[in-house]
Every structure is written in structure tokens, then in C-alpha cells.
Design a protein around this motif. Structure first.
Motif, PDB file in Angstrom:
ATOM      1  N   ALA A  93      87.723  37.887  87.712  1.00  0.00           N
ATOM      2  CA  ALA A  93      87.401  36.839  88.678  1.00  0.00           C
ATOM      3  C   ALA A  93      85.967  36.344  88.518  1.00  0.00           C
ATOM      4  CB  ALA A  93      87.615  37.370  90.098  1.00  0.00           C
ATOM      5  N   LEU A  94      85.058  37.228  88.093  1.00  0.00           N
ATOM      6  CA  LEU A  94      83.673  36.816  87.887  1.00  0.00           C
ATOM      7  C   LEU A  94      83.564  35.974  86.620  1.00  0.00           C
ATOM      8  CD1 LEU A  94      81.654  40.033  88.787  1.00  0.00           C
ATOM      9  CD2 LEU A  94      81.853  37.952  90.133  1.00  0.00           C
ATOM     10  N   PHE A  95      82.717  34.954  86.680  1.00  0.00           N
ATOM     11  CA  PHE A  95      82.562  34.047  85.535  1.00  0.00           C
ATOM     12  C   PHE A  95      81.082  33.791  85.314  1.00  0.00           C
ATOM     13  CE2 PHE A  95      82.577  30.094  83.168  1.00  0.00           C
ATOM     14  CZ  PHE A  95      83.654  30.253  82.312  1.00  0.00           C
ATOM     15  N   LYS A  96      80.570  34.231  84.162  1.00  0.00           N
ATOM     16  CA  LYS A  96      79.157  34.063  83.846  1.00  0.00           C
ATOM     17  C   LYS A  96      79.006  33.925  82.336  1.00  0.00           C
ATOM     18  CE  LYS A  96      75.139  34.095  86.092  1.00  0.00           C
ATOM     19  NZ  LYS A  96      74.870  33.309  87.296  1.00  0.00           N
ATOM     20  N   ILE A  97      78.219  32.919  81.912  1.00  0.00           N
ATOM     21  CA  ILE A  97      78.009  32.674  80.489  1.00  0.00           C
ATOM     22  C   ILE A  97      76.516  32.622  80.212  1.00  0.00           C
ATOM     23  CG2 ILE A  97      78.389  31.072  78.576  1.00  0.00           C
ATOM     24  CD1 ILE A  97      80.833  30.038  80.020  1.00  0.00           C
ATOM     25  N   VAL A  98      76.076  33.348  79.201  1.00  0.00           N
ATOM     26  CA  VAL A  98      74.691  33.249  78.763  1.00  0.00           C
ATOM     27  C   VAL A  98      74.494  31.891  78.075  1.00  0.00           C
ATOM     28  CG1 VAL A  98      72.887  34.292  77.353  1.00  0.00           C
ATOM     29  CG2 VAL A  98      74.600  35.741  78.450  1.00  0.00           C
ATOM     30  N   ASP A  99      73.419  31.185  78.423  1.00  0.00           N
ATOM     31  CA  ASP A  99      73.153  29.844  77.882  1.00  0.00           C
ATOM     32  C   ASP A  99      74.351  28.913  78.116  1.00  0.00           C
ATOM     33  OD1 ASP A  99      70.649  30.656  76.954  1.00  0.00           O
ATOM     34  OD2 ASP A  99      71.492  31.388  75.072  1.00  0.00           O
ATOM     35  N   ASP A 100      74.818  28.874  79.336  1.00  0.00           N
ATOM     36  CA  ASP A 100      75.972  28.046  79.707  1.00  0.00           C
ATOM     37  C   ASP A 100      75.673  26.577  79.410  1.00  0.00           C
ATOM     38  OD1 ASP A 100      78.067  26.703  81.013  1.00  0.00           O
ATOM     39  OD2 ASP A 100      78.261  28.322  82.483  1.00  0.00           O
ATOM     40  N   PRO A 101      76.468  25.898  78.578  1.00  0.00           N
ATOM     41  CA  PRO A 101      76.193  24.494  78.240  1.00  0.00           C
ATOM     42  C   PRO A 101      76.389  23.542  79.416  1.00  0.00           C
ATOM     43  CG  PRO A 101      78.278  25.201  77.291  1.00  0.00           C
ATOM     44  CD  PRO A 101      77.627  26.422  77.849  1.00  0.00           C
ATOM     45  N   ARG A 102      76.976  24.005  80.497  1.00  0.00           N
ATOM     46  CA  ARG A 102      77.182  23.142  81.652  1.00  0.00           C
ATOM     47  C   ARG A 102      75.947  23.045  82.536  1.00  0.00           C
ATOM     48  NH1 ARG A 102      81.843  25.971  84.621  1.00  0.00           N
ATOM     49  NH2 ARG A 102      80.461  27.724  84.108  1.00  0.00           N
ATOM     50  N   ILE A 103      74.930  23.857  82.249  1.00  0.00           N
ATOM     51  CA  ILE A 103      73.711  23.870  83.060  1.00  0.00           C
ATOM     52  C   ILE A 103      72.782  22.748  82.610  1.00  0.00           C
ATOM     53  CG2 ILE A 103      71.674  25.219  83.688  1.00  0.00           C
ATOM     54  CD1 ILE A 103      73.313  27.727  83.372  1.00  0.00           C
ATOM     55  N   THR A 104      72.204  22.024  83.558  1.00  0.00           N
ATOM     56  CA  THR A 104      71.285  20.934  83.243  1.00  0.00           C
ATOM     57  C   THR A 104      69.910  21.487  82.867  1.00  0.00           C
ATOM     58  OG1 THR A 104      70.543  20.723  85.533  1.00  0.00           O
ATOM     59  CG2 THR A 104      72.493  19.465  84.898  1.00  0.00           C
ATOM     60  N   ARG A 105      69.051  20.631  82.365  1.00  0.00           N
ATOM     61  CA  ARG A 105      67.689  21.063  82.004  1.00  0.00           C
ATOM     62  C   ARG A 105      66.937  21.547  83.233  1.00  0.00           C
ATOM     63  NH1 ARG A 105      65.427  15.791  79.305  1.00  0.00           N
ATOM     64  NH2 ARG A 105      66.570  15.003  81.119  1.00  0.00           N
ATOM     65  N   VAL A 106      66.975  20.756  84.311  1.00  0.00           N
ATOM     66  CA  VAL A 106      66.319  21.178  85.551  1.00  0.00           C
ATOM     67  C   VAL A 106      67.004  22.419  86.105  1.00  0.00           C
ATOM     68  CG1 VAL A 106      65.869  20.535  87.946  1.00  0.00           C
ATOM     69  CG2 VAL A 106      65.449  18.890  86.120  1.00  0.00           C
ATOM     70  N   GLY A 107      68.330  22.493  85.969  1.00  0.00           N
ATOM     71  CA  GLY A 107      69.062  23.647  86.474  1.00  0.00           C
ATOM     72  C   GLY A 107      68.650  24.944  85.818  1.00  0.00           C
ATOM     73  N   ALA A 108      68.395  24.917  84.507  1.00  0.00           N
ATOM     74  CA  ALA A 108      67.954  26.130  83.814  1.00  0.00           C
ATOM     75  C   ALA A 108      66.621  26.615  84.358  1.00  0.00           C
ATOM     76  CB  ALA A 108      67.859  25.858  82.316  1.00  0.00           C
ATOM     77  N   PHE A 109      65.723  25.671  84.636  1.00  0.00           N
ATOM     78  CA  PHE A 109      64.419  26.023  85.210  1.00  0.00           C
ATOM     79  C   PHE A 109      64.596  26.615  86.609  1.00  0.00           C
ATOM     80  CE2 PHE A 109      60.810  24.869  87.901  1.00  0.00           C
ATOM     81  CZ  PHE A 109      59.763  25.447  87.197  1.00  0.00           C
ATOM     82  N   LEU A 110      65.448  25.983  87.422  1.00  0.00           N
ATOM     83  CA  LEU A 110      65.659  26.460  88.787  1.00  0.00           C
ATOM     84  C   LEU A 110      66.256  27.859  88.789  1.00  0.00           C
ATOM     85  CD1 LEU A 110      67.080  23.247  90.527  1.00  0.00           C
ATOM     86  CD2 LEU A 110      64.726  24.084  90.504  1.00  0.00           C
ATOM     87  N   ARG A 111      67.193  28.110  87.888  1.00  0.00           N
ATOM     88  CA  ARG A 111      67.820  29.436  87.845  1.00  0.00           C
ATOM     89  C   ARG A 111      66.829  30.509  87.398  1.00  0.00           C
ATOM     90  NH1 ARG A 111      74.108  29.710  86.269  1.00  0.00           N
ATOM     91  NH2 ARG A 111      74.884  28.034  87.607  1.00  0.00           N
ATOM     92  N   HIS A 112      65.991  30.166  86.424  1.00  0.00           N
ATOM     93  CA  HIS A 112      65.033  31.155  85.934  1.00  0.00           C
ATOM     94  C   HIS A 112      64.104  31.611  87.045  1.00  0.00           C
ATOM     95  CE1 HIS A 112      62.402  33.237  83.117  1.00  0.00           C
ATOM     96  NE2 HIS A 112      61.390  32.673  83.747  1.00  0.00           N
ATOM     97  N   TRP A 113      63.674  30.679  87.896  1.00  0.00           N
ATOM     98  CA  TRP A 113      62.741  31.006  88.972  1.00  0.00           C
ATOM     99  C   TRP A 113      63.439  31.179  90.318  1.00  0.00           C
ATOM    100  CZ3 TRP A 113      58.248  32.669  87.461  1.00  0.00           C
ATOM    101  CH2 TRP A 113      57.738  32.219  86.239  1.00  0.00           C
ATOM    102  N   SER A 114      64.780  31.222  90.306  1.00  0.00           N
ATOM    103  CA  SER A 114      65.583  31.434  91.519  1.00  0.00           C
ATOM    104  C   SER A 114      65.340  30.382  92.593  1.00  0.00           C
ATOM    105  CB  SER A 114      65.326  32.839  92.099  1.00  0.00           C
ATOM    106  OG  SER A 114      65.702  33.839  91.178  1.00  0.00           O
TER     107      SER A 114
END
Length: 447
Positions: free
Chosen positions: A329-350
């Protein structure tokens, strides 16, 4: 002892300067160190026990207050009693402050691999491997495993990949202590370690100047829930029930909502800037809404900043083979291509988690608690685990978030969430909140 003596001297000098009386300066420092010693404040590892240390300091203060009152009964002069009762709160506050500062210095040294206590583990290979993995994730615990003596030496390969040498079987423990120069031996629960074997091992370690630590059969139990009760000369471990009723959690809920409301006010400019960046980076709403399961199985809508493109859910099937949790049921991908540029920054800094403060204010979440799960994730858990997990509100931060986040295997994340539920206390919440900024800065598992 020098730290506590400094605290008492500082309080005594303050009293001398205020009231120009020498009694407290002459008597309190020695009495304070003696009172702490009587309550075990100088035992080995006492600085590791936060709540127990607090109790020891308060009990020492109570002992001195009683002694000063008894002295006043026989020598009815108000000055010494007044000065002692005035100096005691100052002494307690200074002692706790200095001890906390020392604890922080110790943890910083441990985190950088200095002043570590070295230990050899005795027990089954699988349990030894789990313990080594746990200590590796908690690098500031002050303990380093330098070898193992296994009840099943044929399975040493489970431990060797972690860089820890195997010294053989249980009978080789004394030799392992001499060769490794360790400070302690940790005995793990095992049918191969009977009472007579442990008794002989304790004698050998006493001669070698090492201590014996016994791991409990039940793991993930906070020290505050454990007490040793003697029956017929046999020390039995008493396990107190977890705090699951709502009444003790009322202060937590009030504090959660107050701090979340204050956080929303203070962080409003930052949140507006983040929302604007998201809208400029990709089309769609700045907020992401998703159904999660909360207290007692109630569904609620969790709010986060959107970090993926709008069609991310529709494209999920394309990348199912990359799911690090397999087909669960859990879904997680390293370097998920669906993540936006701003989204990657937001996720890194929570930063994508900030809108969840609204969920905390409305009472759907807490500042600290288990991770909020989706309905599919929730009902994929075994019933007993699911029922226990839903006894508390999900949290903005939690044990698994400060222990590696998505880097942890699924079983470890579930274990940490259950450990939080069973061992909850205000002190545990404060420790998790204190570790949260460091976890955010490190960014481990934030993707």
C-alpha cells in the motif's frame, strides 16, 4: 560532582551578596553534593536518564529542606532556614541547567565518535544485528559495538557485514573483553544464556573491570515504564501500562493548538512565498489535499504544499515498478519524476509539511505523533497494530521522522510508531521536537 558543586556555590554566593550571611555558603555546597550522592546522582550512566535525573535532584532538594527545617526546630533562628529555602530553588535550577549543558556536550562528542563506551554483544546473531543497526541509526547514544559473541556462531555472517568482528561463542566472551578492551558486555535474550551462564559471566567481567548490561525480553519499552520489584529475593521486572487515556493528554492537546496557531502567524509570510513559488513553477493549486486516517479511525483531509505535477496520481501506475516498498500500500520512489523542481526543494527542507499546522489547530493532528496514513495504508496493517496506532492522533513529527524518514524499512517505521504510542510522555514529545530541526537540516530520507 564538580558541576553540582559549582551550582551550589553560585546559589550560595548569591545569598551571601543579598543577605550578608555566611551560613548557606559554609553548609549548602557540601550538603548538596552529599544529598545528590545519597540519591544516586553520581552512578554510572545517570546523565542518560533525563526524567530520573530530574527526580534525583528534586529529592535531594527535599532532603536538604527537611534537614534545614529540623535544624530550625532545635535552633529557632529564622536566618539559616530562610537563606536555605531561598537558595534551594536557585541551586536546583543551576544544577539542572549545568547538567543539561554537560549532557548536550556529551551527545555532541558521541555524534562525532568521541568518548564512546565500547561494548561486546552476547546473544543470537539476528538480535545482535538488529541492535547494531539500531545503534548505527542513533549515533549520539554514546555506545559503540566492537565485537560479538554469538549463541549461534554459524550465523555470524549476519553481523560481519556491519564491520563488527565475531569473537566466537558465549564461552569466548571473557577473551573477547580482553582483546577488544571494551567497557561493557550487552547480553541479549537467548535460550543459550541461562542464569548460571550469566552469573559466571558477571564474575568474569567484574575481574576484567567491565560491566554487564542485560537487554529486556520486551524491546521498545521506555525506562520510565520499567521498575524492579523483589519477590522472595527474586528481582522481577514490573512493566507499567502505557498512558493511553485522554485525560493525561489534555495539556498536550492545548499546547499543540497554541503552538500551531503561533506557528501559523509567524510563518504566514514564508507560507505565502512558498505558495507563490509553487504556482509559478507549475500549474495547479498550491495546496495538496489527501484523505488520511486519524484518531479512532476517523477520516480527515490532510493539507500539504503541492510538490508534484497535477497528473501525479494518474501517472502512478507508470512507475509502480520503481516503488521501494514493492507492491504494497505504501508508495515511495527515490528521485520521483513526478516531483516538480520547487517540490524537490520543499521536500528536502520539509517545507511542504507547514500547512499541516492547520490540521493541528483544528485538532485533527498533533505536533508529535505517528505518521498519518492513508486508508489503504491503514487497513494494510495487522488489526492489533492498526487498533493500537489509532488510539492517538497522527503527528506532524514523530519518532520515525527523526530517525531516518523514508530511508527506514517499512517494518522499522511501524515499530517506531508503535513504540511512540506505548511509551508516550511529555518528555518523549520534547525530545522528538528537539531532534526535529536536526533531522530537517540533515534531510535524510526526505524525498
Amino acid at each position: 560532582m564538580a558541576t553540582d558543586l559549582t551550582a551550589a556555590l553560585a546559589a550560595s554566593v548569591t545569598v551571601l551578596l543579598l543577605f550578608d550571611r555566611w551560613f548557606v555558603l559554609a553548609a549548602l555546597p557540601a550538603a548538596w553534593v552529599l544529598g545528590l550522592a545519597l540519591h544516586g546522582a553520581y552512578q554510572q550512566h545517570c546523565l542518560r536518564e533525563g526524567t530520573q535525573e530530574f527526580r534525583r535532584v528534586l529529592r535531594a532538594a527535599g532532603l536538604i529542606a527537611v534537614g534545614a527545617s529540623a535544624a530550625w526546630w532545635f535552633v529557632p533562628e529564622a536566618g539559616p532556614l530562610h537563606d536555605t529555602l531561598f537558595a534551594l530553588p536557585l541551586t536546583v535550577a543551576a544544577t539542572l541547567l549545568l547538567r543539561q549543558a554537560r549532557r548536550l556536550r556529551m551527545r555532541a562528542a558521541w555524534h562525532h565518535g568521541r568518548n564512546l563506551e565500547r561494548a561486546v554483544v552476547v546473544g543470537p546473531a539476528s538480535s545482535a544485528a538488529d541492535l547494531i543497526s539500531l545503534l548505527h541509526r542513533n549515533s549520539d547514544c554514546g555506545l559503540k559495538i566492537v565485537g560479538v559473541c554469538l549463541t549461534d556462531p554459524a550465523h555470524a555472517g549476519r553481523v560481519v557485514p556491519d564491520g563488527v568482528p565475531s569473537y566466537g561463542g558465549v564461552d569466548d566472551t571473557a577473551a573477547a573483553v580482553r582483546q577488544s578492551g571494551c567497557d561493557a558486555v550487552i547480553a541479549l535474550p537467548s535460550p543459550g544464556l541461562e542464569a548460571d551462564e550469566l552469573r559466571r559471566l558477571s564474575w568474569q567481567l567484574q575481574a576484567a573491570g567491565a560491566e554487564l548490561l542485560l537487554a529486556p525480553v520486551l524491546a521498545d519499552v521506555a525506562a520510565a515504564r520499567v521498575a524492579v520489584t523483589p519477590f522472595a529475593g527474586l528481582p522481577l521486572m514490573e512493566l507499567h501500562a502505557p498512558t493511553l487515556s485522554r485525560f493525561p493528554r489534555i495539556p498536550k492537546e492545548l499546547t499543540d493548538r497554541a503552538f500551531a496557531a503561533a506557528g501559523l502567524v509567524l510563518l504566514a509570510p514564508l507560507m505565502l512565498a512558498v505558495a507563490a513559488l509553487i504556482r509559478l513553477d507549475s500549474p495547479g493549486s498550491a495546496l495538496f489535499r489527501h484523505c488520511r486516517i486519524g484518531l479512532r479511525g476517523q477520516e480527515f483531509t490532510v493539507l500539504k504544499f503541492r510538490t508534484m505535477y497535477q497528473d501525479a496520481e494518474r501517472r502512478r501506475a507508470e512507475f509502480s515498478a520503481l516503488n521501494q516498498y514493492g507492491d504494497g500500500a505504501l508508495f515511495k520512489i527515490v528521485d520521483d519524476p513526478r516531483i516538480t523542481r520547487v517540490g524537490a526543494f520543499l521536500r528536502h527542507w520539509s517545507l511542504d509539511e507547514l500547512p499541516q499546522l492547520l490540521n493541528v489547530v483544528t485538532g485533527r493532528m498533533s505536533l508529535v505523533g505517528p505518521r498519518p496514513l492513508t486508508p489503504d495504508e491503514t487497513f494494510a496493517l495487522p488489526e492489533d497494530i492498526r487498533r493500537l496506532r489509532l488510539l492517538v492522533k497522527p503527528g506532524l513529527s514523530g519518532l520515525w521522522q527523526v530517525s531516518g524518514r523514508s530511508e527506514l524499512p517499512l517494518e522499522e517505521r511501524v515499530r517506531l510508531d508503535l513504540s511512540y504510542v506505548e511509551n508516550w510522555s511529555t518528555a518523549l514529545d520534547l525530545r522528538i521536537l528537539a531532534r526535529t530541526p536536526g533531522a530537517v537540516i540533515r534531510g535524510t530520507g526526505a524525498y
